[in-house]
Design a protein around this motif. Structure first.
Motif, PDB file in Angstrom:
ATOM      1  N   SER A  16      11.385  15.739  -3.269  1.00  0.00           N
ATOM      2  CA  SER A  16      12.703  15.764  -3.905  1.00  0.00           C
ATOM      3  C   SER A  16      12.776  14.662  -4.948  1.00  0.00           C
ATOM      4  CB  SER A  16      13.804  15.579  -2.859  1.00  0.00           C
ATOM      5  OG  SER A  16      13.624  14.342  -2.204  1.00  0.00           O
ATOM      6  N   ALA A  17      13.774  14.750  -5.804  1.00  0.00           N
ATOM      7  CA  ALA A  17      13.935  13.760  -6.859  1.00  0.00           C
ATOM      8  C   ALA A  17      14.225  12.399  -6.246  1.00  0.00           C
ATOM      9  CB  ALA A  17      15.062  14.166  -7.795  1.00  0.00           C
ATOM     10  N   GLU A  18      13.604  11.410  -6.832  1.00  0.00           N
ATOM     11  CA  GLU A  18      13.882  10.027  -6.413  1.00  0.00           C
ATOM     12  C   GLU A  18      14.665   9.348  -7.541  1.00  0.00           C
ATOM     13  OE1 GLU A  18      13.172   8.864  -3.412  1.00  0.00           O
ATOM     14  OE2 GLU A  18      12.234  10.733  -2.822  1.00  0.00           O
ATOM     15  N   CYS A  19      13.978   8.925  -8.586  1.00  0.00           N
ATOM     16  CA  CYS A  19      14.677   8.238  -9.676  1.00  0.00           C
ATOM     17  C   CYS A  19      15.185   9.223 -10.731  1.00  0.00           C
ATOM     18  CB  CYS A  19      13.762   7.201 -10.328  1.00  0.00           C
ATOM     19  SG  CYS A  19      12.452   7.907 -11.350  1.00  0.00           S
ATOM     20  N   GLY A  20      14.550  10.390 -10.839  1.00  0.00           N
ATOM     21  CA  GLY A  20      14.982  11.403 -11.797  1.00  0.00           C
ATOM     22  C   GLY A  20      14.457  11.224 -13.212  1.00  0.00           C
ATOM     23  N   ARG A  21      13.667  10.209 -13.466  1.00  0.00           N
ATOM     24  CA  ARG A  21      13.162   9.982 -14.826  1.00  0.00           C
ATOM     25  C   ARG A  21      12.283  11.119 -15.318  1.00  0.00           C
ATOM     26  NH1 ARG A  21      10.162   4.541 -14.728  1.00  0.00           N
ATOM     27  NH2 ARG A  21       9.712   5.404 -12.705  1.00  0.00           N
ATOM     28  N   CYS A  22      11.683  11.853 -14.419  1.00  0.00           N
ATOM     29  CA  CYS A  22      10.742  12.900 -14.802  1.00  0.00           C
ATOM     30  C   CYS A  22      11.420  14.252 -15.048  1.00  0.00           C
ATOM     31  CB  CYS A  22       9.713  13.076 -13.704  1.00  0.00           C
ATOM     32  SG  CYS A  22      10.465  13.517 -12.123  1.00  0.00           S
ATOM     33  N   ALA A  23      12.694  14.364 -14.768  1.00  0.00           N
ATOM     34  CA  ALA A  23      13.360  15.673 -14.803  1.00  0.00           C
ATOM     35  C   ALA A  23      13.211  16.374 -16.146  1.00  0.00           C
ATOM     36  CB  ALA A  23      14.834  15.515 -14.436  1.00  0.00           C
ATOM     37  N   ARG A  24      13.401  15.632 -17.229  1.00  0.00           N
ATOM     38  CA  ARG A  24      13.315  16.269 -18.545  1.00  0.00           C
ATOM     39  C   ARG A  24      11.887  16.752 -18.827  1.00  0.00           C
ATOM     40  NH1 ARG A  24      16.283  13.443 -23.404  1.00  0.00           N
ATOM     41  NH2 ARG A  24      17.897  13.846 -21.888  1.00  0.00           N
ATOM     42  N   THR A  25      10.909  15.970 -18.457  1.00  0.00           N
ATOM     43  CA  THR A  25       9.512  16.360 -18.671  1.00  0.00           C
ATOM     44  C   THR A  25       9.167  17.583 -17.832  1.00  0.00           C
ATOM     45  OG1 THR A  25       8.920  14.074 -19.124  1.00  0.00           O
ATOM     46  CG2 THR A  25       7.122  15.559 -18.526  1.00  0.00           C
ATOM     47  N   ILE A  26       9.607  17.584 -16.587  1.00  0.00           N
ATOM     48  CA  ILE A  26       9.326  18.732 -15.721  1.00  0.00           C
ATOM     49  C   ILE A  26       9.997  19.983 -16.262  1.00  0.00           C
ATOM     50  CG2 ILE A  26       9.791  19.708 -13.423  1.00  0.00           C
ATOM     51  CD1 ILE A  26       9.155  16.953 -12.266  1.00  0.00           C
ATOM     52  N   ARG A  34      12.840  27.246 -11.847  1.00  0.00           N
ATOM     53  CA  ARG A  34      13.296  27.186 -13.243  1.00  0.00           C
ATOM     54  C   ARG A  34      13.844  25.821 -13.622  1.00  0.00           C
ATOM     55  NH1 ARG A  34      13.264  31.792 -15.592  1.00  0.00           N
ATOM     56  NH2 ARG A  34      13.017  33.649 -14.348  1.00  0.00           N
ATOM     57  N   ASN A  35      13.978  24.945 -12.653  1.00  0.00           N
ATOM     58  CA  ASN A  35      14.496  23.614 -12.976  1.00  0.00           C
ATOM     59  C   ASN A  35      13.771  22.583 -12.108  1.00  0.00           C
ATOM     60  OD1 ASN A  35      15.898  23.337 -10.406  1.00  0.00           O
ATOM     61  ND2 ASN A  35      17.371  24.818 -11.222  1.00  0.00           N
ATOM     62  N   PRO A  36      13.898  21.324 -12.449  1.00  0.00           N
ATOM     63  CA  PRO A  36      13.180  20.291 -11.696  1.00  0.00           C
ATOM     64  C   PRO A  36      13.473  20.319 -10.200  1.00  0.00           C
ATOM     65  CG  PRO A  36      13.969  19.391 -13.747  1.00  0.00           C
ATOM     66  CD  PRO A  36      14.570  20.778 -13.635  1.00  0.00           C
ATOM     67  N   LYS A  37      14.709  20.528  -9.816  1.00  0.00           N
ATOM     68  CA  LYS A  37      15.042  20.543  -8.393  1.00  0.00           C
ATOM     69  C   LYS A  37      14.249  21.625  -7.656  1.00  0.00           C
ATOM     70  CE  LYS A  37      18.833  20.873  -5.121  1.00  0.00           C
ATOM     71  NZ  LYS A  37      20.266  21.108  -4.938  1.00  0.00           N
ATOM     72  N   GLN A  38      14.134  22.797  -8.266  1.00  0.00           N
ATOM     73  CA  GLN A  38      13.384  23.889  -7.645  1.00  0.00           C
ATOM     74  C   GLN A  38      11.894  23.558  -7.609  1.00  0.00           C
ATOM     75  OE1 GLN A  38      14.854  26.939 -10.277  1.00  0.00           O
ATOM     76  NE2 GLN A  38      16.284  27.710  -8.732  1.00  0.00           N
ATOM     77  N   VAL A  39      11.406  22.887  -8.640  1.00  0.00           N
ATOM     78  CA  VAL A  39       9.985  22.489  -8.648  1.00  0.00           C
ATOM     79  C   VAL A  39       9.721  21.491  -7.531  1.00  0.00           C
ATOM     80  CG1 VAL A  39       8.197  21.254  -9.950  1.00  0.00           C
ATOM     81  CG2 VAL A  39       9.608  22.981 -11.088  1.00  0.00           C
ATOM     82  N   TYR A  40      10.606  20.495  -7.396  1.00  0.00           N
ATOM     83  CA  TYR A  40      10.427  19.530  -6.308  1.00  0.00           C
ATOM     84  C   TYR A  40      10.380  20.273  -4.970  1.00  0.00           C
ATOM     85  CZ  TYR A  40      12.166  16.041  -9.706  1.00  0.00           C
ATOM     86  OH  TYR A  40      12.364  15.256 -10.792  1.00  0.00           O
ATOM     87  N   GLY A  41      11.280  21.219  -4.790  1.00  0.00           N
ATOM     88  CA  GLY A  41      11.326  21.977  -3.540  1.00  0.00           C
ATOM     89  C   GLY A  41      10.033  22.735  -3.284  1.00  0.00           C
ATOM     90  N   CYS A  42       9.518  23.383  -4.333  1.00  0.00           N
ATOM     91  CA  CYS A  42       8.260  24.130  -4.201  1.00  0.00           C
ATOM     92  C   CYS A  42       7.114  23.203  -3.809  1.00  0.00           C
ATOM     93  CB  CYS A  42       7.902  24.829  -5.502  1.00  0.00           C
ATOM     94  SG  CYS A  42       8.912  26.262  -5.879  1.00  0.00           S
ATOM     95  N   LEU A  43       7.184  21.970  -4.260  1.00  0.00           N
ATOM     96  CA  LEU A  43       6.088  21.032  -4.026  1.00  0.00           C
ATOM     97  C   LEU A  43       6.358  20.132  -2.819  1.00  0.00           C
ATOM     98  CD1 LEU A  43       5.316  20.179  -7.743  1.00  0.00           C
ATOM     99  CD2 LEU A  43       3.996  21.642  -6.197  1.00  0.00           C
ATOM    100  N   GLY A  44       7.420  20.445  -2.088  1.00  0.00           N
ATOM    101  CA  GLY A  44       7.686  19.737  -0.839  1.00  0.00           C
ATOM    102  C   GLY A  44       8.188  18.317  -0.999  1.00  0.00           C
ATOM    103  N   CYS A  71       5.446  12.650 -12.618  1.00  0.00           N
ATOM    104  CA  CYS A  71       6.440  12.100 -11.697  1.00  0.00           C
ATOM    105  C   CYS A  71       5.741  11.034 -10.856  1.00  0.00           C
ATOM    106  CB  CYS A  71       7.015  13.198 -10.806  1.00  0.00           C
ATOM    107  SG  CYS A  71       8.136  12.584  -9.531  1.00  0.00           S
ATOM    108  N   SER A  72       6.027   9.793 -11.195  1.00  0.00           N
ATOM    109  CA  SER A  72       5.346   8.707 -10.489  1.00  0.00           C
ATOM    110  C   SER A  72       5.909   8.515  -9.081  1.00  0.00           C
ATOM    111  CB  SER A  72       5.431   7.414 -11.294  1.00  0.00           C
ATOM    112  OG  SER A  72       6.764   7.102 -11.591  1.00  0.00           O
ATOM    113  N   CYS A  73       7.159   8.860  -8.875  1.00  0.00           N
ATOM    114  CA  CYS A  73       7.745   8.699  -7.525  1.00  0.00           C
ATOM    115  C   CYS A  73       7.057   9.614  -6.508  1.00  0.00           C
ATOM    116  CB  CYS A  73       9.235   9.004  -7.553  1.00  0.00           C
ATOM    117  SG  CYS A  73      10.193   7.851  -8.533  1.00  0.00           S
ATOM    118  N   ASN A  74       6.798  10.856  -6.930  1.00  0.00           N
ATOM    119  CA  ASN A  74       6.200  11.838  -6.026  1.00  0.00           C
ATOM    120  C   ASN A  74       4.729  12.102  -6.336  1.00  0.00           C
ATOM    121  OD1 ASN A  74       8.534  12.665  -4.364  1.00  0.00           O
ATOM    122  ND2 ASN A  74       9.395  13.235  -6.347  1.00  0.00           N
TER     123      ASN A  74
END
Ligand code: FES
Length: 88
Positions: A39-49, A27-37, A4-7
């Motif tokens: 949030s999604a910016e462009c969302g390009r990484c969601a599938r990879t995450i 279990r999903n990208p949104k929860q991972v972003y939350g755990c890591l403090g 995730c280049s944005c974060n």
């Protein structure tokens, strides 16, 4: 590798978020972003995450659909059980 280049999150960051989750497993990208403090910016990484999360959860990801304690919202199950399940 940065996934995730944005974060500026690496694949290790994502795996660590799953491995060290204190409460509910992300279990999903949104929860991972939350755990890591962050949030999604462009969302390009969601599938990879999502792919990394599914790989990190392994058998538990499938077992949860078959009724493991995580699918019922029981978060008290020790994380060791999740990884034991994944190794089975
Ligand atoms: S690359 Fe992850 S939100 Fe943009």
């Amino acid at each position: 590798m940065i996934v995730c280049s944005c974060n500026v999150l690496s694949d290790h960051d994502v795996r660590d978020a799953v491995r060290t989750a204190a409460d509910e497993l992300p279990r999903n990208p949104k929860q991972v972003y939350g755990c890591l403090g962050c949030s999604a910016e462009c969302g390009r990484c969601a599938r990879t995450i999502k792919t990394i999360v599914d790989e990190a959860l392994g058998a538990c990801a499938e077992a949860c659909f078959a009724g493991c304690p995580h699918s019922r919202g029981e978060t008290e199950a020790p994380l060791e059980n999740v990884f034991a399940l994944a190794a089975a």
